[in-house]
Design an enzyme around this catalytic site. Structure first.
Site, PDB file in Angstrom:
ATOM      1  N   ASN A   1      -1.685   0.168   7.088  1.00 50.42           N
ATOM      2  CA  ASN A   1      -1.115  -1.081   7.614  1.00 50.42           C
ATOM      3  C   ASN A   1      -0.228  -1.812   6.597  1.00 50.42           C
ATOM      4  OD1 ASN A   1      -3.151  -1.960   5.953  1.00 50.42           O
ATOM      5  ND2 ASN A   1      -4.246  -3.135   7.504  1.00 50.42           N
TER       6      ASN A   1
ATOM      7  N   TYR B   1     -12.299  -2.760  -2.997  1.00 51.16           N
ATOM      8  CA  TYR B   1     -12.726  -2.853  -1.591  1.00 51.16           C
ATOM      9  C   TYR B   1     -14.242  -2.858  -1.430  1.00 51.16           C
ATOM     10  CZ  TYR B   1      -8.062  -2.382   0.481  1.00 51.16           C
ATOM     11  OH  TYR B   1      -6.769  -2.608   0.911  1.00 51.16           O
TER      12      TYR B   1
ATOM     13  N   LYS C   1       0.831  -1.207   0.000  1.00 51.52           N
ATOM     14  CA  LYS C   1       0.000   0.000   0.000  1.00 51.52           C
ATOM     15  C   LYS C   1       0.871   1.265   0.000  1.00 51.52           C
ATOM     16  CE  LYS C   1      -3.762  -2.253   2.512  1.00 51.52           C
ATOM     17  NZ  LYS C   1      -4.629  -2.120   3.709  1.00 51.52           N
TER      18      LYS C   1
ATOM     19  N   PHE D   1     -15.294   3.368   7.818  1.00 53.73           N
ATOM     20  CA  PHE D   1     -13.962   3.778   7.376  1.00 53.73           C
ATOM     21  C   PHE D   1     -13.792   3.761   5.857  1.00 53.73           C
ATOM     22  CE2 PHE D   1     -13.561  -0.822   8.502  1.00 53.73           C
ATOM     23  CZ  PHE D   1     -13.147  -1.331   7.279  1.00 53.73           C
TER      24      PHE D   1
ATOM     25  N   GLU E   1      -9.247 -10.220  -7.048  1.00 59.97           N
ATOM     26  CA  GLU E   1      -8.223  -9.183  -6.868  1.00 59.97           C
ATOM     27  C   GLU E   1      -7.064  -9.357  -7.861  1.00 59.97           C
ATOM     28  OE1 GLU E   1      -9.476  -8.704  -2.182  1.00 59.97           O
ATOM     29  OE2 GLU E   1      -7.446  -9.382  -2.660  1.00 59.97           O
TER      30      GLU E   1
ATOM     31  N   HIS F   1      -1.970  -5.488   1.910  1.00 62.55           N
ATOM     32  CA  HIS F   1      -3.251  -6.199   1.887  1.00 62.55           C
ATOM     33  C   HIS F   1      -2.987  -7.592   1.319  1.00 62.55           C
ATOM     34  CE1 HIS F   1      -7.467  -7.144   0.821  1.00 62.55           C
ATOM     35  NE2 HIS F   1      -6.949  -7.635  -0.282  1.00 62.55           N
TER      36      HIS F   1
END
Ligand code: CMP
Length: 135
Positions: free
Chosen positions: A112, A49, A9, A57, A126, A115
């Site tokens: 974070n 997503y 990310k 969020f 994905e 993914h």
């Protein structure tokens, strides 16, 4: 043999962690099949997503994931989906086991670092978003 996606990310790309994350994949036995960097459009990010579209969020997540470059890595191995999630660690880096990618590179529950697809079905969807249907 299974194939799955690890996506690095924007926060981890910004801190120049791409090479170290690829090292962790190879050291843990994953075979790297393909790598592609991209900047998501808002529409692509919302599709990637979409399972989270009703979460509070979601809009912050879309802003973050479209804020810079991401790197998609197609990896292969026995039980790759669950083994990769073990190597990635818990969503919240503070709760991630020591030595996992998120424990090493994650900054917050949102930023974070990486993914990983959560099931063979998600991996299929994905991987298609990054690599088309050749996987
Ligand atoms: P990821 O595994 O890519 O899947 C969904 C992402 O949403 C997650 O990692 C985080 O980046 C983000 N996320 C999950 N939970 C929260 C939360 N409670 N607050 C903010 N972002 C979150």
């Amino acid at each position: 043999m299974q194939r799955t996606l690890l996506m690095i990310k924007p926060d981890a790309v910004e801190k120049r962690a791409i090479g170290r994350i690829i090292n962790m994949l190879e050291e843990n036995g994953f075979k790297i099949i393909s790598i592609k960097s991209k900047v998501f459009t808002k529409e692509e990010a919302e599709k990637f997503y979409e399972v989270h579209k009703d979460k509070e969020f979601f809009s912050s997540l879309i802003d973050y994931i479209t804020s810079g470059m991401v790197v998609g890595i197609m990896v292969e191995g026995d039980n790759a989906v669950s083994k990769l999630r073990e190597l990635v660690g818990a969503t919240d880096p503070r709760k991630a086991r020591a030595g996992t990618i998120r424990a090493v590179f994650g900054e917050s529950i949102e930023r974070n670092a990486v993914h990983a697809s959560d099931s063979p079905e998600s991996a299929d969807k994905e991987l298609s978003l990054f690599f088309g249907h050749e996987h």
